[in-house]
Write a protein that holds these residues in place. Structure first.
Motif, PDB file in Angstrom:
ATOM      1  N   LEU A 427      24.638  41.274  47.146  1.00 24.86           N
ATOM      2  CA  LEU A 427      25.747  40.508  46.565  1.00 24.86           C
ATOM      3  C   LEU A 427      26.417  41.310  45.457  1.00 24.86           C
ATOM      4  O   LEU A 427      27.649  41.321  45.341  1.00 24.86           O
ATOM      5  CB  LEU A 427      25.235  39.170  46.015  1.00 24.86           C
ATOM      6  N   VAL A 428      25.621  41.966  44.676  1.00 25.84           N
ATOM      7  CA  VAL A 428      26.210  42.676  43.544  1.00 25.84           C
ATOM      8  C   VAL A 428      26.990  43.897  44.040  1.00 25.84           C
ATOM      9  O   VAL A 428      28.025  44.263  43.477  1.00 25.84           O
ATOM     10  CB  VAL A 428      25.136  43.063  42.505  1.00 25.84           C
ATOM     11  N   VAL A 429      26.539  44.479  45.110  1.00 22.12           N
ATOM     12  CA  VAL A 429      27.283  45.610  45.662  1.00 22.12           C
ATOM     13  C   VAL A 429      28.609  45.146  46.248  1.00 22.12           C
ATOM     14  O   VAL A 429      29.605  45.866  46.252  1.00 22.12           O
ATOM     15  CB  VAL A 429      26.422  46.326  46.730  1.00 22.12           C
ATOM     16  N   LEU A 430      28.611  43.901  46.708  1.00 22.50           N
ATOM     17  CA  LEU A 430      29.826  43.342  47.300  1.00 22.50           C
ATOM     18  C   LEU A 430      30.947  43.161  46.279  1.00 22.50           C
ATOM     19  O   LEU A 430      32.103  43.012  46.648  1.00 22.50           O
ATOM     20  CB  LEU A 430      29.517  41.979  47.916  1.00 22.50           C
ATOM     21  N   LEU A 431      30.583  43.143  45.018  1.00 24.03           N
ATOM     22  CA  LEU A 431      31.597  42.861  43.997  1.00 24.03           C
ATOM     23  C   LEU A 431      32.721  43.882  44.062  1.00 24.03           C
ATOM     24  O   LEU A 431      32.516  45.050  44.393  1.00 24.03           O
ATOM     25  CB  LEU A 431      30.956  42.882  42.607  1.00 24.03           C
ATOM     26  N   ASP A 432      33.876  43.399  43.716  1.00 21.08           N
ATOM     27  CA  ASP A 432      35.055  44.261  43.734  1.00 21.08           C
ATOM     28  C   ASP A 432      35.198  44.923  42.361  1.00 21.08           C
ATOM     29  O   ASP A 432      35.342  44.235  41.343  1.00 21.08           O
ATOM     30  CB  ASP A 432      36.287  43.416  44.058  1.00 21.08           C
ATOM     31  N   GLU A 433      35.170  46.214  42.382  1.00 24.14           N
ATOM     32  CA  GLU A 433      35.181  46.936  41.119  1.00 24.14           C
ATOM     33  C   GLU A 433      36.466  46.691  40.335  1.00 24.14           C
ATOM     34  O   GLU A 433      36.492  46.774  39.105  1.00 24.14           O
ATOM     35  CB  GLU A 433      35.004  48.433  41.369  1.00 24.14           C
ATOM     36  N   ASN A 434      37.525  46.422  41.046  1.00 23.86           N
ATOM     37  CA  ASN A 434      38.791  46.198  40.353  1.00 23.86           C
ATOM     38  C   ASN A 434      38.799  44.882  39.597  1.00 23.86           C
ATOM     39  O   ASN A 434      39.460  44.740  38.582  1.00 23.86           O
ATOM     40  CB  ASN A 434      39.939  46.206  41.362  1.00 23.86           C
ATOM     41  N   LYS A 435      38.092  43.939  40.125  1.00 17.88           N
ATOM     42  CA  LYS A 435      38.082  42.636  39.451  1.00 17.88           C
ATOM     43  C   LYS A 435      36.967  42.582  38.425  1.00 17.88           C
ATOM     44  O   LYS A 435      37.163  42.100  37.308  1.00 17.88           O
ATOM     45  CB  LYS A 435      37.884  41.522  40.481  1.00 17.88           C
TER      46      LYS A 435
END
Lengths: 881, 195
Positions: A427-435
């Motif tokens: 889940l944490v890898v799924l996070l969008d770095e831009n957001k």
């Protein structure tokens, strides 16, 4: 499924793999040589005999190699029992992953092997969860559903909220320094780190063996909290992208609504697919080979479907597995059930292995590491502390309502068992770095948390459980008494609930089981399965099988010497020849029955350990029967390769039929034995009586069959009538049924052959097996046989009530087999009581005129001598009586 | 706590019931309401018919046995004493507290008493033993019709044989208890709502 997933993750490939597996470099070349010539034409120098096309196979190749490495690692771990008993496998795998990742990194400086969310959620997680659902102890689960739900829903929300808020609070105090995150980011992080991970919990708890209630609560929580995690994650993720100022109350309400939709929807999808799956397996009778496939495909579809509808996929596949298990297990054949069981376990444990190894590998990537001591340490502290607080509070609440109280010790284990794992990481890898600006910090923290919980807590939970003396689960044999009384207790409880006018578990369970019996089972189970589904009957059947198998095992142990002396090929040949069983063998069956009953039966206790994998043995037995029980002339096509058929359906049907008949007969005879004995003996212990009875009865056919005088025969018959219902005896004689004994005989024989050819360890002398009465003076296993067809057998046979000359081959074929076979059979048939004897008797009159099989006769002549060992030995044994 | 007697008597009676059954007052009043509800004739007694009239019981295979257990000695009526029967199914309190006081008679909901209640349901002729015949009768009740009589008989004898340790051909209460050793009877024979 995993394999497919791996293919999709072709990006895993990276140039440095060759360094890692330098030794394996040669392999692709070799493979290349064998490749299809048509692919080799692309070269510009005309036709090439050999080309090296690494790119062509690169992706699947590397994936396969990784899986291989992980599996090999498992083997290595388990070489040392000491290590695995202390360190959980998951921790070892993570460490291995770290090492491998380090090597890869050192070689290449690009970390392209990571556990990607796609790989994890689509291919690695489903098998694990399906396995969990399919083997879920439903009764236990639903009995504790309330508790599980509370922990899963409230507990997870609590964990997420408190962790997120506390971290935010600390952040405001400035300890963490400057971070580009707001409250929502913290809550998002809290929500993904809050959930207890089913993979980690399973991996660790499976080795700890805490009592089942405790296990089901922790494990159930880890499964069901998925809905909460998904919703919280999605809600905060969208909130973060919306921006904190734009979040309205409506959004929050939507979030709450979406929780119900996601969880209920996921469950519903699971139930629907379970229904479909059960229905499909009802009609797979003629496609046994792909039967197990349905289980996996439809369950997987439930996962994907609910993923597609953005519902809780874990819930869907969990409930799919849970709901279908009863009907699927009833519908599919025994072999398919085994296939499903093993495939599921294999996929799940493979996926688990890969997950943990890749978690380790993924951690070796300097680009993702952002160290913030305060943040990381505080996260660790908060998740542990709030887990404890949450558990204590909820348990306090629950204990007011729970019948079985959760003690302090249980609470400690539950708090401590709150392991975080790959779900959080994915889940944490799924996070969008831009957001999410501090994604890397979150990732590093999650990795630390996962490693800490899996390695540290995983390591210490075992000593902790031992130190606290947590009630352990115990594996034990099912007992008829427990089953029967348990059932009675259920009825009693539900009646008491009815009388006291309250609606409780028992009431609901009663209602459900009625509904299930009246509607669901009728709809979803094969008609044949519906009948035999009674649990008590099942336990009974199981116990009987165990007995039978232990008899066989005992027979093997004692009588295997005879097997071992002759080469294994002979055994095979013998199996083929002996299937159309001539009367001599039958005689020997009864003979053995009589002789060995008592010793074998008394040894029952010593055999406990042999009984472990009863079902498997059962499968083997059935399988071998299918292969080798030749009711009809041998069919050559059996040996041909067929993708769609393992064995001919014809045979299968026959076997089934006969098996059922045999079981029925057995039960009948059992009964009649009982009745007979009641009149003659009163005091002796029941089963002893039966043994005695059997001994007496089984002497009948023996005396009767191949020798001596008709009067003798007659006398025995009279004797038999004494002991059983006249009607029943008649029935046996009238009914033109003979398959039973043959069937069983061949079954036993096959098992015997199997194990003796395989394991030749048992050197118990043959003589240990024979009682004083039974003498085998002239028979030696290695005594050469002169190669002629046995002349003695027809003589003895025809002297009796068999007017037809028996084919010498038929008698000679089983000759070498007979002694051992008798032994095993004996044990097997010890359970048959006198029934076997009677059956032998009855079938003789019907199946005596066997067609001659000249081809086999010829074949026999060409066999090595050792396989002809002394057919007359049999006769000698018998005539002595 | 029937409908007769002075207030004082009823108080004393109530205390006795509370003490002996271990029910809470709330529970007891709930049960009393239930009692009155079941007592269709309002005569302060429950007849066998009253219990048989409970609709949910119709489907229960053991109904007769259980109802009979409410009417000891073949009686036809039971007063509010039926809570004594129900008290068997109260969950066990902390296991330590029951073991602590050997002088006091075991409470009704002790493991032993729970088992004994169940045992009585089997032991029709009250000889302290479950014979094979009695086992068979119960089996016949609770096993589906699909199972043939022959199978049942074999199962019954096997069940008896499994539990029968002294070779008496019947299961005594001790053997019955031992055969269920591994089962958590205390939990299994308890109803949460009667706590």
């Amino acid at each position: 499924v995993t394999g497919l997933g791996a293919v999709r993750e072709g990006r895993l490939a990276f140039p440095a793999w060759g360094l890692l597996f330098l030794a394996l470099w040669m392999l692709p070349r070799v493979l290349g040589m064998e490749e299809n010539p048509e692919h080799n034409n692309h070269g510009n120098e005309g036709f090439q005999i050999v080309t090296f096309k690494w790119d062509h196979v690169q992706d699947p190749y590397i994936i396969a190699l990784w899986i291989l490495v992980a599996s090999l690692a498992k083997i290595v771990f388990h070489l040392s029992h000491k290590v695995t008993s202390v360190v959980p496998e998951s921790a070892l795998l993570i460490v291995l992953g770290l090492i491998l990742g380090g090597i890869v990194w050192a070689a290449d400086h690009i970390a392209s092997f990571t556990l990607t969310p796609t790989l994890f959620f689509f291919y690695l997680l489903p098998p694990i969860v399906l396995d969990a659902g399919y083997f879920m102890p439903n009764r236990l689960f639903f009995g504790n559903l309330g508790t599980i739900l509370l922990y899963a829903v409230i507990g997870t929300v609590w964990n997420a909220a408190t962790t997120g808020l506390s971290l935010y609070g600390v952040y405001l105090s400035g300890i963490m320094g400057e971070l580009r995150i707001g409250l929502l980011d913290f809550l998002l992080f809290g929500s993904l780190i809050a959930a207890v991970d089913p993979v980690a919990v399973l991996a660790v708890f499976e080795e700890v063996h805490v009592n089942e209630v405790l296990f089901i609560i922790v494990f159930g929580e880890s499964l069901l909290n998925d809905a909460v995690t998904v919703v919280l994650y999605n809600v905060f993720d969208s909130f973060v992208s919306l921006g904190a100022d734009k979040v309205t109350g409506v959004d929050c309400v939507k979030g709450i609504v979406s929780f119900f939709v996601v969880s209920m929807g996921g469950t519903l999808i699971g139930v629907i697919f379970a229904f479909l799956l059960s229905l499909v397996t009802r009609f797979t009778k003629h496609v046994r080979i792909i039967e197990p496939g349905f289980v996996f495909i439809i369950s997987y579809l439930s996962y994907l479907t609910s993923e597609m509808l953005s519902l809780s996929a874990i819930l869907a596949i969990t409930f799919c597995g849970m709901c279908c298990q009863k009907y699927v297990k009833a519908n599919i054949s025994e072999q398919s059930a085994t296939t499903v069981r093993y495939t599921m376990k294999m996929l799940a444990s493979g996926a688990e292995t890969i997950i943990f190894m890749f978690l380790g590998i993924s951690a070796v990537d300097p680009y993702i590491w952002t160290w913030n001591t305060a943040f990381i340490l505080l996260t660790l502290v908060f998740i542990s502390v709030y887990r404890v607080i949450g558990v204590v509070l909820q348990t306090w609440l629950l204990n007011k309502y729970r019948m079985v109280q959760l003690e302090i010790i249980d609470q400690v284990v539950m708090s401590y068992g709150g392991l975080r794992g790959a779900v959080a990481y994915a889940l944490v890898v799924l996070l969008d770095e831009n957001k999410v600006k501090e994604k890397n910090l979150f990732v590093s923290t999650t990795i630390i948390v996962v490693f800490f919980t899996v390695i540290f807590q995983g390591l210490t939970i075992k000593p902790l459980v031992q130190w606290l003396k947590v009630k352990k689960s115990e594996h034990r044999e099912p007992k008829l008494n427990e089953k029967l009384h348990g059932r009675a207790f259920d009825h009693i409880l539900s009646a008491i609930e009815d009388i006291s006018g309250q609606i409780g578990h028992n009431y609901l369970r009663d209602k459900w089981s009625n509904f299930d019996r009246k509607v669901l089972s009728k709809l979803l189970m094969r008609r044949s399965a519906q009948k035999s589904r009674d649990r008590i009957l099942n336990v009974f059947h199981e116990l009987n099988l165990k007995d039978a198998i232990s008899y066989v095992a005992e027979g093997e142990r004692r009588g295997s010497l005879a097997f071992i002396r002759s080469p294994s090929t002979d055994n095979i040949v013998n199996v083929d020849f002996s299937t159309p069983r001539p009367s001599t063998v039958e005689a020997s069956v009864s003979y053995l029955l009589r002789e060995n009953v008592s010793t074998v039966c008394l040894d029952m206790q010593a055999l406990e350990q042999r009984r472990r994998s009863i079902r498997d043995t059962e499968d083997t037995v059935t399988h071998h029967t299918l292969q080798q029980y030749l009711y009809k002339p041998r069919q050559e096509y059996k040996h041909l390769y067929s993708r769609h058929e393992l064995t001919s359906n014809e045979d299968e049907k026959q076997d089934k039929e006969i098996f059922h008949r045999t079981m029925r007969k057995r039960l009948e005879s059992f009964k009649s034995t009982k009745l007979g004995i009641n009149q003659t003996k009163k005091t002796a212990k029941l089963y002893k009586r039966e043994r005695g009875q059997k001994r007496r009865n089984s002497s009948i056919p023996n005396g009767k069959i191949p020798m001596e005088s008709p009067t003798h025969d007659f006398a025995f018959k009279e004797k038999e009538l004494e002991f059983s219902d006249p009607e029943e005896t008649n029935e046996y004689e009238v009914e033109p049924m003979s398959g039973g004994i043959e069937f069983l005989a061949s079954v036993t024989q096959d098992t015997a052959t199997d194990s003796t050819t395989g394991e030749t360890g048992s050197d118990v002398p043959l003589t240990g097996y024979s009682s004083p009465r039974e003498k085998l003076p002239s028979w030696k296993p290695d005594q050469p046989y002169d190669g002629k067809p046995p002349e003695t057998s027809p003589k003895t046979n025809s002297s009796q009530n068999n007017p037809l000359p028996v084919n010498p081959e038929e008698l000679g074929g089983p000759g070498p087999k007979a002694p051992q076979e008798k032994r095993t059979l004996l044990n097997m048939h010890a359970h048959l009581r006198s029934a076997a004897a009677r059956r032998v008797q009855s079938r003789r009159s019907f199946h005596r005129p066997k067609p001659l099989r000249y081809p086999k006769l010829q074949k026999l002549a060409s066999l090595p001598q050792s396989c002809h060992i002394l057919p007359h030995s049999l006769e000698q044994e018998e005539t002595q009586l | 706590m029937g409908s007769h007697g002075s207030h004082y008597e009823r108080e004393a009676e109530l205390d006795l019931i509370l003490e002996e059954t271990g029910f809470s007052r709330a529970n007891l009043s709930g049960l009393h309401q239930r009692f009155q509800y079941l007592d269709k004739n309002k005569n302060g007694f429950l007849s066998q018919m009253d219990l048989h009239n409970i609709k949910e019981l119709e489907r229960n295979p053991l109904t007769d046995r259980i109802i009979n257990s409410f009417f000891p000695d073949g009686g036809q009526c039971v007063d509010f004493g039926f809570v004594w029967v129900l008290a068997h199914f109260r969950p066990l309190e902390n296991e330590d507290s029951t073991a602590g006081d050997p002088q006091k008679p075991k409470p009704l909901n002790s493991q032993n008493n729970k088992l004994h209640f169940a045992f009585q349901l089997y032991d029709l002729d009250c000889d302290g033993k479950i014979s094979k015949k009695e086992m068979l009768q119960v089996l016949r009740l609770i096993v589906g019709v699909e199972v043939t009589d022959e199978q049942l008989e074999v199962i019954a004898s096997r069940t008896v044989q499994e539990a029968d340790e002294d070779g008496g051909g019947a299961v005594s209460f001790e053997e019955f208890t031992r055969s269920l050793d591994k089962m958590n009877v205390g939990h299994k024979m308890s109803i949460r709502i009667l706590k």
